[in-house]
Design a protein around this motif. Sequence first.
Motif, PDB file in Angstrom:
ATOM      1  N   TRP B 135       0.816  -1.220   0.000  1.00 29.85           N
ATOM      2  CA  TRP B 135       0.000   0.000   0.000  1.00 29.85           C
ATOM      3  C   TRP B 135       0.849   1.269   0.000  1.00 29.85           C
ATOM      4  N   GLY B 139       2.851   2.449  -3.220  1.00 29.61           N
ATOM      5  CA  GLY B 139       2.058   3.651  -3.512  1.00 29.61           C
ATOM      6  C   GLY B 139       2.968   4.861  -3.732  1.00 29.61           C
ATOM      7  N   GLN B 171       0.118  -2.477  -5.377  1.00 27.46           N
ATOM      8  CA  GLN B 171      -0.538  -1.640  -4.387  1.00 27.46           C
ATOM      9  C   GLN B 171      -1.883  -2.235  -3.974  1.00 27.46           C
ATOM     10  N   ARG B 172      -2.613  -2.725  -4.947  1.00 24.46           N
ATOM     11  CA  ARG B 172      -3.946  -3.257  -4.629  1.00 24.46           C
ATOM     12  C   ARG B 172      -3.881  -4.532  -3.796  1.00 24.46           C
ATOM     13  N   TYR B 175      -3.176  -3.386  -0.223  1.00 29.03           N
ATOM     14  CA  TYR B 175      -4.323  -2.746   0.428  1.00 29.03           C
ATOM     15  C   TYR B 175      -5.398  -3.778   0.769  1.00 29.03           C
ATOM     16  N   SER B 241      -2.984   9.474   0.203  1.00 27.32           N
ATOM     17  CA  SER B 241      -2.990   8.406   1.205  1.00 27.32           C
ATOM     18  C   SER B 241      -4.001   8.623   2.331  1.00 27.32           C
ATOM     19  N   GLN B 244      -7.335   7.058   1.846  1.00 29.39           N
ATOM     20  CA  GLN B 244      -7.174   5.595   1.825  1.00 29.39           C
ATOM     21  C   GLN B 244      -7.045   5.055   3.250  1.00 29.39           C
ATOM     22  N   LEU B 248      -9.590   2.540   5.296  1.00 26.61           N
ATOM     23  CA  LEU B 248      -9.057   1.323   5.912  1.00 26.61           C
ATOM     24  C   LEU B 248      -9.340   1.292   7.412  1.00 26.61           C
TER      25      LEU B 248
END
Lengths: 111, 346
Positions: B135, B139, B171-172, B175, B241, B244, B248
Amino acid sequence: MSAETSPGSAAAGKTPATRGEWPLYEVFVRGKRGLNHVHVGSLHAADDQMAIHHARDVYTRRNEGVSLWVVRSSSITASSPDEKDPMFAPSGDKVYRHPTFYDIPADVPHM
Amino acid sequence: MTTQINENQFDATELEAQFAATIKAKDRIEPRDWMPEKYRKTLVRQVAQHAHSEIIGMQPEGNWISRAPSLRRKAILLAKVQDEAGHGLYLYSAAETLGATRNELTEKLIAGKQKYSSIFNYPTLAYTDVGTIGWLVDGAAICNQVPLCRTSFGPYGRAMIRVCKEESFHQRQGYELLMTMMRGTEEQRASVQESVNRFWWPSLMMFGPPDDDSPNTEQSMEWGIKTHTNDELRQKFVDMSVPQAEALGVTFPDDGLKWNEERGHYDFSTPDWDEFWAVVKGNGPCNEQRVAHRKRAWDEGAWVREAALAFAENTAADAADTDTAADTDTANTADTTNTTAEETAK
């Protein structure tokens, strides 16, 4: 000298395999049927078979291609960008090679 | 060499003017073009640093491959680490077009003469870190690399395009890993927060020193190698970020982090630049371990590289012998056929 090596560089003029280094290969991938093979980069391999395997692992991990070509970089002959009279000048003044050079009346169909 | 003779026919200022015009037109410089020696050196340094980062970057995550919690996670992590190797190879390939050899680059890395990103000198203490690296670290790498797709040196830009296509997966997957843990136990949620706390500041440092302390930035921007300053990219990363993190359900360890309506950006505190320079200079938690590991792999792989080359040479020699033998065989077979034909005719 390989197609992708800068002429002023330290490696220019050296034999492709510096002592102990596997030769450099250029890699070409056909993205899908009906398309040309396109240059994608280079890699090192001891021989042609290994170059194909490495090319698969490095350049086609996500269905990027259906066919691979590898060729020793030292086998490629390239035109030089340094030539004072550009290599491609002869095509510059031949406008009659283009369809737009010819005047055709607008009402002539399918031209 | 003919190339050099041709080069001498050029007036140096004419070459420089051509180079400057190409840069100004935002066109690309290609390997066989004339380029100022400093441009070449700057690029070799930057591309090599980038390549080394990908290669050394395999270690922190590779640490968890054998202990991934499921076959699914293990397959993903293997694919991710393999990608990092691939990214390193694309970049070494770009550096080689500038006249650096692969062996020379690796030897400079293990001798400590070339650097890699300081982020990889931090340890991965928990499997959770695999998610956080995907992530935040990947990222931040994406923020850095997307503008580099339009860098002025052709092979570097093309390598970046390939890398960026693949980074999105990195990145995915990270995450998603963290989201899964956030839906788990209290302990798992705490592990995510703890991991994010450790990686936040080092991730911000990935963009390099602040602009007023970054001596190469101005020249690199003039040459079109870089298109954004370190601080611009760092700000962009923070802005991306924060939402995000909210989605999360974690926070970043910075009391100064808050939205600034006037600027239209998040304000954030200054990273600990003393720590950054200490890690760059070799005093991070894992510097020695990372380089020692790379050196061991290089040294222990030497016999494989030599044996493969010897095998290739022997095979080529054998093939040459067989070709000669085959020609003789064909001639003999032809004779036999003729004889048989004659006999049949009788």
